[in-house]
Motif scaffolding. Structure first.
Motif, PDB file in Angstrom:
ATOM      1  N   ALA A 176       0.519  -1.590  -0.224  1.00  0.00           N
ATOM      2  CA  ALA A 176       0.252   0.097   0.390  1.00  0.00           C
ATOM      3  C   ALA A 176       0.949   1.576  -0.030  1.00  0.00           C
ATOM      4  O   ALA A 176       1.831   1.346   0.380  1.00  0.00           O
ATOM      5  N   PRO A 177       0.600   2.456  -0.294  1.00  0.00           N
ATOM      6  CA  PRO A 177       1.124   3.717  -0.544  1.00  0.00           C
ATOM      7  C   PRO A 177       1.580   4.095   0.629  1.00  0.00           C
ATOM      8  O   PRO A 177       0.121   3.692   1.929  1.00  0.00           O
ATOM      9  N   ASN A 178       2.718   4.169   1.301  1.00  0.00           N
ATOM     10  CA  ASN A 178       2.944   4.624   2.341  1.00  0.00           C
ATOM     11  C   ASN A 178       2.740   3.161   3.647  1.00  0.00           C
ATOM     12  O   ASN A 178       2.957   3.773   5.132  1.00  0.00           O
ATOM     13  N   GLY A 179       3.051   2.052   3.253  1.00  0.00           N
ATOM     14  CA  GLY A 179       2.912   1.139   4.032  1.00  0.00           C
ATOM     15  C   GLY A 179       4.331   0.412   4.164  1.00  0.00           C
ATOM     16  O   GLY A 179       5.404   1.270   4.634  1.00  0.00           O
ATOM     17  N   THR A 180       4.496  -0.697   4.240  1.00  0.00           N
ATOM     18  CA  THR A 180       5.864  -1.507   4.426  1.00  0.00           C
ATOM     19  C   THR A 180       6.333  -1.997   3.374  1.00  0.00           C
ATOM     20  O   THR A 180       6.947  -3.258   3.211  1.00  0.00           O
ATOM     21  N   GLY A 181       6.015  -1.640   2.651  1.00  0.00           N
ATOM     22  CA  GLY A 181       6.769  -1.936   0.801  1.00  0.00           C
ATOM     23  C   GLY A 181       7.895  -1.907   1.155  1.00  0.00           C
ATOM     24  O   GLY A 181       8.982  -2.998   0.936  1.00  0.00           O
ATOM     25  N   ALA A 182       8.806  -0.495   1.727  1.00  0.00           N
ATOM     26  CA  ALA A 182      10.460  -1.041   1.667  1.00  0.00           C
ATOM     27  C   ALA A 182      10.671  -1.575   2.818  1.00  0.00           C
ATOM     28  O   ALA A 182      11.646  -1.771   3.069  1.00  0.00           O
ATOM     29  N   ALA A 183      10.173  -2.015   3.612  1.00  0.00           N
ATOM     30  CA  ALA A 183       9.831  -3.315   4.789  1.00  0.00           C
ATOM     31  C   ALA A 183      10.122  -4.917   4.073  1.00  0.00           C
ATOM     32  O   ALA A 183       9.126  -4.745   3.283  1.00  0.00           O
ATOM     33  N   LYS A 184      11.354  -5.299   4.467  1.00  0.00           N
ATOM     34  CA  LYS A 184      11.362  -6.621   4.235  1.00  0.00           C
ATOM     35  C   LYS A 184      10.720  -7.492   5.194  1.00  0.00           C
ATOM     36  O   LYS A 184      11.501  -8.513   6.282  1.00  0.00           O
ATOM     37  N   VAL A 185       8.950  -7.314   5.096  1.00  0.00           N
ATOM     38  CA  VAL A 185       7.847  -8.367   5.982  1.00  0.00           C
ATOM     39  C   VAL A 185       7.481  -8.723   5.519  1.00  0.00           C
ATOM     40  O   VAL A 185       7.175  -9.090   4.297  1.00  0.00           O
ATOM     41  N   GLY A 186       7.377 -10.642   5.664  1.00  0.00           N
ATOM     42  CA  GLY A 186       6.542 -11.908   5.508  1.00  0.00           C
ATOM     43  C   GLY A 186       4.728 -11.384   4.756  1.00  0.00           C
ATOM     44  O   GLY A 186       4.908 -11.455   4.136  1.00  0.00           O
TER      45      GLY A 186
END
Length: 346
Positions: A176-186
């Motif tokens: 999502a915009p401003n979500g967790t896309g830049a974090a390496k999460v499951g």
């Protein structure tokens, strides 16, 4: 130490149990000393936040048997920095860069006999992760955490190694915009399972794809990621390396390594910015890059009713091949590495 009977020449990308893994617990505000263990099963509370609320992150990096017989870890400090950012995004403690790298070194040394020999094209893939555990039921940060690192001997992520694969643009969003896309999460990867399966199942014309391509979640006009990898392309004049930039893209260590090599070793211009899906004609070559895949050349991209072919569906483009040879040469110790890129294990 178990006997190792592996067909190195035909090694794929799948789980193989190795002998020892690193395990550390966080409780009452601090990490314990950590230790190597033979047990490959985690024992966690049924209310663990990792199970119910996705409070977990992970990393992927590789160890390589170099030409001189030594062992190289490739840029583990960058993986440590990225895991720190992921932990901060999910309100989890991080076990320090020094602990992260030392845990990786210990796991590689303890499982050295699983490291594919030089010349096979294989490597030892390391999977560090942090998860929230402990007795809990509410939506809050966990009372306890586990940091662990295990390893698996691997070959190419996609069958065929450095051969072009085709991809299809998905209607789904990866993040999502401003979500967790830049974090390496499951959760980012869980969201990709359905579109990835649909891509591999193929379309009405009978064309099958290696994976899905995700566009930016806000406008659906710009390329962001290729399956679980970052995207790059080479302009038609062969002079510029282009890759997307967005707050919802995972910052790939492989991509930033290629950006550096493209500019400083190949003498290319580099651009990190918008890559519009309707402007693919700008490029003569394209690829997906990441720790697992290293570089996967993109033969063609299906977008709606249009199938765009880059250099070839069967042959690797010249710039992509040079980048691959430069990067893997560094990793295996046959090409001089930039300062600080390699950590010796032994």
């Amino acid at each position: 130490m178990r006997d190792v009977n592996i067909d190195w020449a035909n090694l794929g990308f799948s789980y193989i149990r190795t002998d020892l893994r690193y395990l550390s617990h966080w409780k009452d505000g601090e990490w314990d000393a950590g230790q190597l263990t033979e047990d490959n099963t985690l024992h966690i509370a049924e209310g663990s936040t990792a199970l119910h609320y996705g409070q977990q992150c992970f990393e992927g990096l590789k160890a390589y048997r170099a030409a001189d017989g030594s062992i190289n870890l490739f840029r583990p400090d960058q993986n440590a920095a990225r895991m720190r950012m992921s932990c901060e995004r999910l309100l989890m403690p991080f076990p320090t860069e020094e602990t992260f790298i030392e845990a990786c070194r210990q796991v590689v040394k303890a499982n050295e006999h699983f490291l594919p020999p030089y010349g096979t094209g294989g490597s030892l893939y390391l999977r560090p992760f942090v998860i929230g555990v402990g007795d809990n039921i509410g939506v809050r940060s966990a009372p306890e955490f586990i940091f662990s690192v295990f390893c698996v001997p691997v070959g190419p992520y996609f069958k065929g190694g450095l051969t072009p694969h085709n991809f299809v643009v998905s209607d789904f969003d990866r993040a999502a915009p401003n979500g967790t896309g830049a974090a390496k999460v499951g959760g980012n990867y869980a969201a990709s399972l359905l579109p990835g399966a649909q891509a591999k199942a193929g379309d009405a014309q009978g064309r099958h794809f290696a994976d899905a391509i995700y566009l930016d979640p806000a406008t659906h006009t710009k390329i962001e990621e290729v399956g679980a990898a970052n995207f790059f392309a080479i302009t038609k004049d062969g002079l510029t390396f282009v890759t997307p930039k967005s707050p919802s893209i995972l910052p790939s260590i492989t991509k930033y390594s290629l950006l550096h090599l493209a500019e400083h070793r190949l003498g290319l211009k580099v651009e990190e910015g918008d890559v519009r899906i309707d402007e693919l004609d700008r490029f003569s070559e394209a690829g997906a890059c990441g720790t697992a895949a290293v570089i996967t050349p993109i033969g063609g991209i299906q977008y709606g009713d249009h199938f765009h072919v880059f250099h070839s569906e069967t042959e690797v483009g010249p710039v992509t091949r040079r980048l691959y040879e430069e990067l893997t040469g560094i990793q295996y110790g046959t090409v001089e590495a930039p300062q600080g890129w390699l950590v010796k294990v032994n």
